[in-house]
Write a protein that holds these residues in place. Structure first.
Motif, mmCIF file in Angstrom:
data_model
loop_
_atom_site.group_PDB
_atom_site.id
_atom_site.type_symbol
_atom_site.label_atom_id
_atom_site.label_comp_id
_atom_site.label_asym_id
_atom_site.label_seq_id
_atom_site.Cartn_x
_atom_site.Cartn_y
_atom_site.Cartn_z
ATOM 1 N N GLN A 27 56.925 91.724 42.747
ATOM 2 C CA GLN A 27 56.415 92.873 43.470
ATOM 3 C C GLN A 27 55.320 92.409 44.413
ATOM 4 O O GLN A 27 54.914 91.254 44.398
ATOM 5 C CB GLN A 27 55.870 93.938 42.522
ATOM 6 C CG GLN A 27 54.573 93.545 41.826
ATOM 7 C CD GLN A 27 54.039 94.687 40.980
ATOM 8 O OE1 GLN A 27 54.787 95.380 40.323
ATOM 9 N NE2 GLN A 27 52.743 94.862 40.987
ATOM 10 N N THR A 28 54.832 93.316 45.266
ATOM 11 C CA THR A 28 53.774 92.978 46.212
ATOM 12 C C THR A 28 52.438 93.470 45.699
ATOM 13 O O THR A 28 52.310 94.603 45.260
ATOM 14 C CB THR A 28 54.063 93.610 47.594
ATOM 15 O OG1 THR A 28 55.288 93.063 48.086
ATOM 16 C CG2 THR A 28 52.953 93.298 48.576
ATOM 17 N N CYS A 29 51.440 92.595 45.750
ATOM 18 C CA CYS A 29 50.107 92.973 45.290
ATOM 19 C C CYS A 29 49.497 94.016 46.216
ATOM 20 O O CYS A 29 49.754 94.009 47.418
ATOM 21 C CB CYS A 29 49.198 91.757 45.267
ATOM 22 S SG CYS A 29 49.524 90.663 43.892
ATOM 23 N N PRO A 30 48.634 94.907 45.714
ATOM 24 C CA PRO A 30 48.020 95.933 46.550
ATOM 25 C C PRO A 30 46.974 95.377 47.512
ATOM 26 O O PRO A 30 46.681 95.996 48.516
ATOM 27 C CB PRO A 30 47.373 96.885 45.538
ATOM 28 C CG PRO A 30 47.152 96.044 44.325
ATOM 29 C CD PRO A 30 48.288 95.072 44.293
ATOM 30 N N SER A 31 46.388 94.208 47.204
ATOM 31 C CA SER A 31 45.296 93.695 48.022
ATOM 32 C C SER A 31 45.760 92.899 49.227
ATOM 33 O O SER A 31 45.018 92.680 50.165
ATOM 34 C CB SER A 31 44.370 92.816 47.161
ATOM 35 O OG SER A 31 43.858 93.569 46.099
ATOM 36 N N ASN A 32 46.982 92.421 49.221
ATOM 37 C CA ASN A 32 47.526 91.661 50.335
ATOM 38 C C ASN A 32 49.042 91.657 50.234
ATOM 39 O O ASN A 32 49.614 92.398 49.455
ATOM 40 C CB ASN A 32 46.948 90.232 50.355
ATOM 41 C CG ASN A 32 47.115 89.544 49.012
ATOM 42 O OD1 ASN A 32 48.139 89.696 48.365
ATOM 43 N ND2 ASN A 32 46.100 88.808 48.599
ATOM 44 N N SER A 33 49.710 90.829 51.010
ATOM 45 C CA SER A 33 51.163 90.884 51.078
ATOM 46 C C SER A 33 51.834 89.836 50.202
ATOM 47 O O SER A 33 53.016 89.561 50.367
ATOM 48 C CB SER A 33 51.612 90.683 52.539
ATOM 49 O OG SER A 33 51.144 89.433 53.024
ATOM 50 N N CYS A 39 53.356 93.253 37.481
ATOM 51 C CA CYS A 39 52.223 93.425 36.582
ATOM 52 C C CYS A 39 51.885 94.907 36.538
ATOM 53 O O CYS A 39 52.171 95.649 37.468
ATOM 54 C CB CYS A 39 51.028 92.614 37.068
ATOM 55 S SG CYS A 39 50.733 92.779 38.832
ATOM 56 N N GLU A 40 51.267 95.350 35.471
ATOM 57 C CA GLU A 40 50.985 96.767 35.308
ATOM 58 C C GLU A 40 49.600 97.168 35.799
ATOM 59 O O GLU A 40 49.379 98.307 36.138
ATOM 60 C CB GLU A 40 51.166 97.167 33.849
ATOM 61 C CG GLU A 40 52.611 97.043 33.388
ATOM 62 C CD GLU A 40 52.793 97.553 31.982
ATOM 63 O OE1 GLU A 40 52.765 98.780 31.805
ATOM 64 O OE2 GLU A 40 52.964 96.735 31.073
ATOM 65 N N PHE A 41 48.677 96.228 35.834
ATOM 66 C CA PHE A 41 47.334 96.578 36.285
ATOM 67 C C PHE A 41 46.780 95.614 37.327
ATOM 68 O O PHE A 41 46.467 96.017 38.432
ATOM 69 C CB PHE A 41 46.368 96.696 35.091
ATOM 70 C CG PHE A 41 46.569 97.937 34.299
ATOM 71 C CD1 PHE A 41 47.426 97.946 33.213
ATOM 72 C CD2 PHE A 41 45.943 99.113 34.655
ATOM 73 C CE1 PHE A 41 47.645 99.112 32.492
ATOM 74 C CE2 PHE A 41 46.154 100.293 33.939
ATOM 75 C CZ PHE A 41 47.014 100.287 32.858
ATOM 76 N N VAL A 42 46.637 94.343 36.999
ATOM 77 C CA VAL A 42 46.062 93.383 37.934
ATOM 78 C C VAL A 42 47.062 92.266 38.192
ATOM 79 O O VAL A 42 47.551 91.635 37.264
ATOM 80 C CB VAL A 42 44.750 92.775 37.385
ATOM 81 C CG1 VAL A 42 44.206 91.720 38.342
ATOM 82 C CG2 VAL A 42 43.722 93.874 37.175
ATOM 83 N N CYS A 43 47.343 92.043 39.469
ATOM 84 C CA CYS A 43 48.274 90.974 39.836
ATOM 85 C C CYS A 43 47.607 89.610 39.764
ATOM 86 O O CYS A 43 46.412 89.481 40.005
ATOM 87 C CB CYS A 43 48.770 91.194 41.260
ATOM 88 S SG CYS A 43 49.918 92.569 41.438
ATOM 89 N N ASN A 44 48.405 88.602 39.458
ATOM 90 C CA ASN A 44 47.974 87.210 39.595
ATOM 91 C C ASN A 44 46.693 86.931 38.810
ATOM 92 O O ASN A 44 45.732 86.357 39.326
ATOM 93 C CB ASN A 44 47.782 86.877 41.081
ATOM 94 C CG ASN A 44 47.669 85.399 41.356
ATOM 95 O OD1 ASN A 44 48.141 84.575 40.574
ATOM 96 N ND2 ASN A 44 47.043 85.058 42.467
ATOM 97 N N ALA A 63 43.824 83.544 46.734
ATOM 98 C CA ALA A 63 44.536 83.917 45.512
ATOM 99 C C ALA A 63 45.110 85.312 45.705
ATOM 100 O O ALA A 63 44.373 86.271 45.960
ATOM 101 C CB ALA A 63 43.597 83.893 44.311
ATOM 102 N N CYS A 64 46.409 85.440 45.612
ATOM 103 C CA CYS A 64 47.067 86.721 45.874
ATOM 104 C C CYS A 64 46.488 87.824 44.995
ATOM 105 O O CYS A 64 46.357 87.671 43.782
ATOM 106 C CB CYS A 64 48.558 86.590 45.615
ATOM 107 S SG CYS A 64 49.374 85.371 46.653
ATOM 108 N N GLY A 65 46.122 88.931 45.629
ATOM 109 C CA GLY A 65 45.629 90.086 44.904
ATOM 110 C C GLY A 65 44.133 90.121 44.671
ATOM 111 O O GLY A 65 43.625 91.088 44.108
#
Length: 208
Positions: A27-33, A39-44, A63-65
């Protein structure tokens, strides 16, 4: 630094988490592409997925996310694939034999004196909001830099709502260790009263 969050009887991905708890779907992290395992709460959570190896300080966003949560300061990303002062094992704060898992970790400074304060923090936007009345467990790992002469006692986590920062867990402080060899685990529980929290921040807070 490593961390995880879980909701009653169910392990969830959170701050600085070991990769083994991730789900398999991308999936794509909310903070970047960046695309990362779902993940259900925090990516990476373990910082292992990066856009490029860091080349200098203040590159936590590689670092992604993840992002710099105190923009006037300069938290870092350290990696075994980097060179110079952001490398593992030798870096700007001394030496680090390894990240807690994998080959990447975050680095932040927590310093206060009578004439100088420097409080670095990193953050990640949650992929979904927390639910009122549900108890969450947050745990993370810290190691004191080998080049540090002192221990910081106000390192902690804050969970809040982006649109309403006053809707917050308050800063949950870890009684941090002076250990410079290996990593120490810290854990908290948090039960939202209103719910809706969707951002996680870790780093240095207040006075020391």
């Amino acid at each position: 630094k490593k961390c995880k969050m879980k909701k009653t009887k169910k392990v969830l991905t959170a701050l600085l988490l070991v990769t083994s708890t991730w789900l398999a779907k991308a999936q794509t992290c909310p903070s970047n592409s960046c695309s990362v395992p779902a993940c259900e709460f925090v990516c990476n959570g373990s910082f292992e997925i990066i856009t490029a190896p860091p080349t200098g300080p203040n590159q936590i966003a590689n670092a992604c996310g993840w992002f710099n949560a105190n923009p006037s300061k300069t938290p870092d990303l350290l990696s075994t694939t980097a060179t110079g002062n952001v490398a593992i094992p030798c870096n700007l704060s001394g030496s680090l034999t390894a990240a807690n898992t994998g080959s990447v970790c975050a680095h932040f400074i927590a310093h206060t004196s009578a004439i100088f304060a420097w409080h670095e923090r990193i953050g990640s936007n949650l992929t979904s909001t927390l639910t009122a009345g549900v108890t969450y467990e947050i745990s993370f790992y810290l190691a004191l830099a080998s080049g540090s002469n002192y221990n910081a006692d106000n390192v902690g986590i804050n969970i809040d709502e982006i649109a309403n920062p006053s809707n917050s867990s308050g800063v949950l402080i870890a009684n941090t260790s002076t250990q410079t060899i290996g990593w120490t685990k810290y854990s908290f529980t948090y039960t939202p009263f209103f719910g809706g929290e969707n951002r996680l921040t870790i780093g240095a807070w207040g006075s020391f």
